[in-house]
Design a protein around this motif. Structure first.
Motif, PDB file in Angstrom:
ATOM      1  N   ALA A 184       0.637  -1.281   0.055  1.00  0.00           N
ATOM      2  CA  ALA A 184      -0.034   0.121  -0.145  1.00  0.00           C
ATOM      3  C   ALA A 184       0.793   1.196   0.061  1.00  0.00           C
ATOM      4  N   ALA A 185       2.183   1.353   0.837  1.00  0.00           N
ATOM      5  CA  ALA A 185       2.700   2.425   0.828  1.00  0.00           C
ATOM      6  C   ALA A 185       3.874   2.560  -0.460  1.00  0.00           C
ATOM      7  N   GLY A 186       3.919   1.299  -1.201  1.00  0.00           N
ATOM      8  CA  GLY A 186       4.651   1.579  -2.424  1.00  0.00           C
ATOM      9  C   GLY A 186       3.468   2.180  -3.586  1.00  0.00           C
ATOM     10  N   LEU A 187       2.322   1.833  -3.586  1.00  0.00           N
ATOM     11  CA  LEU A 187       1.301   2.382  -4.446  1.00  0.00           C
ATOM     12  C   LEU A 187       1.069   4.049  -4.155  1.00  0.00           C
ATOM     13  N   ALA A 188       0.983   4.239  -2.962  1.00  0.00           N
ATOM     14  CA  ALA A 188       0.826   5.507  -2.773  1.00  0.00           C
ATOM     15  C   ALA A 188       1.859   6.388  -3.139  1.00  0.00           C
ATOM     16  N   ASP A 221       8.537   9.558  -0.718  1.00  0.00           N
ATOM     17  CA  ASP A 221       8.881   9.093   0.525  1.00  0.00           C
ATOM     18  C   ASP A 221       8.232   9.405   1.626  1.00  0.00           C
ATOM     19  N   LEU A 222       7.764  10.505   1.832  1.00  0.00           N
ATOM     20  CA  LEU A 222       6.949  11.160   3.134  1.00  0.00           C
ATOM     21  C   LEU A 222       5.742  10.410   3.224  1.00  0.00           C
ATOM     22  N   VAL A 223       5.030  10.165   1.919  1.00  0.00           N
ATOM     23  CA  VAL A 223       3.931   9.698   1.862  1.00  0.00           C
ATOM     24  C   VAL A 223       3.784   8.413   2.174  1.00  0.00           C
ATOM     25  N   GLY A 249       9.124  10.992  15.999  1.00  0.00           N
ATOM     26  CA  GLY A 249      10.370  10.387  16.590  1.00  0.00           C
ATOM     27  C   GLY A 249      10.619   9.003  15.930  1.00  0.00           C
ATOM     28  N   ILE A 250       9.954   8.073  15.713  1.00  0.00           N
ATOM     29  CA  ILE A 250       9.820   6.713  15.458  1.00  0.00           C
ATOM     30  C   ILE A 250      10.035   6.487  13.674  1.00  0.00           C
ATOM     31  N   GLN A 251       9.130   7.420  13.147  1.00  0.00           N
ATOM     32  CA  GLN A 251       8.954   7.162  11.797  1.00  0.00           C
ATOM     33  C   GLN A 251       9.375   8.297  10.802  1.00  0.00           C
ATOM     34  N   LEU A 252       8.918   9.386  11.112  1.00  0.00           N
ATOM     35  CA  LEU A 252       9.243  10.638  10.025  1.00  0.00           C
ATOM     36  C   LEU A 252      10.809  10.976  10.217  1.00  0.00           C
ATOM     37  N   PHE A 275      17.041   9.604   3.926  1.00  0.00           N
ATOM     38  CA  PHE A 275      16.872  10.316   2.644  1.00  0.00           C
ATOM     39  C   PHE A 275      18.228  11.459   2.767  1.00  0.00           C
ATOM     40  N   ALA A 276      18.598  11.791   3.929  1.00  0.00           N
ATOM     41  CA  ALA A 276      19.700  12.805   3.743  1.00  0.00           C
ATOM     42  C   ALA A 276      20.807  11.837   3.516  1.00  0.00           C
TER      43      ALA A 276
END
Length: 315
Positions: free
Chosen positions: A32-36, A57-59, A160-163, A170-171
């Motif tokens: 689902a994340a990949g499709l988004a 990546d954020l979505v 803290g855990i995900q973003l 990404f950096a």
């Protein structure tokens, strides 16, 4: 707040399901994340691919976050650290080559293979230790139980855990962008150095994890501190390997496009994350569980071995 914490059950209604069900849920979430992410790429077609990749990546991260809330398990995000970079780098290589595999350069192949080796090893390491939806990383449990009064758990989970890890990774990937999209410079000595550094990093991580699993799996070592193999020279050789991997990616960037030197913010971010977040958390936990760990900390450095420790013993 106390009642809220006490009512929280890791895994929620799916806590009693099997390990296989847990992995199936994770796979569905990542599809689902990949499709988004793919939808973002399609909607923003025509814009700079690096920026579009960042938005996608954020979505995708937000989708994984939403799923982690639904199943009450923040560890659903854990494999994202190693899965997303491999997908992103493979996509960049194919884009640069115009879909023609024959047009892929030697540097692109080297970077992609090393990223895939790193990704597969790290993802497999997570999969071998995750027991299912009733199992959440101890660090997340600690963060949830010790969070300040009035701060909702979902906010800590999201930021803290995900973003935050998504942004740090990404950096790190900023250096990979020129390494696989700037193809004007031929293969050179710095590329060889980058291959050696990055391959050594993956080997350090794999060796450290294997030594730790073997040590922890021996009942005779219960309550003891691992101080053998790579762990004799560094308290966290696995973290050292992870940091070194991202420095290797930056070396590839310098080989391909020296003007992208500023992407050093990637490996520097990794150093800051591990030195000031991951290492202190692990050390505090070990101090609580093993009183002798304080002396171990005085004798063994956190990450980089002391030069004297690397000298061969006499006799």
């Amino acid at each position: 707040m106390a009642a809220e914490r006490g009512a929280y059950q890791v895994g929620g209604r799916l806590a009693a399901t099997s390990r296989a069900v847990g992995f199936a849920v994770v796979v569905l979430v990542y599809v689902a994340a990949g499709l988004a992410a793919w939808a973002v790429l399609a909607l923003l077609r025509g814009q700079h691919l690096l920026a579009v990749t960042f938005y996608a990546d954020l979505v995708a991260t937000v989708v994984v976050f939403g799923a982690s809330v639904l199943v009450a398990n923040a560890s659903v995000y854990d494999p994202y650290w190693s899965v997303a970079p491999a997908v992103i780098v493979a996509g960049w290589v194919l884009w640069q080559a115009g879909g023609d595999l024959a047009a892929v350069t030697g540097r692109q192949v080297a970077v992609l293979l090393l990223v895939l080796a790193w990704s597969i090893r790290l993802t497999a390491n997570w999969a071998s230790s995750w027991r299912g939806l009733s199992h959440e990383d101890w660090r997340y449990v600690q963060l949830r139980e010790q969070r300040p009064a009035g701060v909702p758990w979902w906010l800590i989970n999201l930021t803290g855990i995900q973003l935050m890890p998504t942004l740090v990774v990404f950096a790190g990937l900023l250096a990979v962008w020129p390494a696989v999209t700037v193809t004007g410079r031929p293969w050179g000595l710095l590329d060889i150095v980058a291959v050696v550094v990055t391959a050594a990093a993956v080997l350090i991580e794999a060796t450290a994890d294997r030594q730790l699993h073997r040590f922890a799996g021996d009942p005779a070592n219960r309550g003891r501190i691992i101080d053998r193999g790579l762990w004799r020279y560094s308290r966290h050789p696995n973290y050292l390997g992870e940091i070194t991997f991202w420095w290797g990616m930056w070396l590839f960037a310098m080989a391909a496009a020296p003007s992208w030197w500023w992407t050093v913010i990637g490996p520097v971010s990794m150093v800051l994350l591990f030195a000031f977040v991951s290492v202190p958390m692990m050390d505090r936990r070990s101090l609580v569980r093993r009183p002798a760990y304080a002396e171990h900390m005085r004798q063994v450095p956190a990450l980089l071995p002391r030069p004297a420790m690397l000298r061969p013993r006499r006799g």
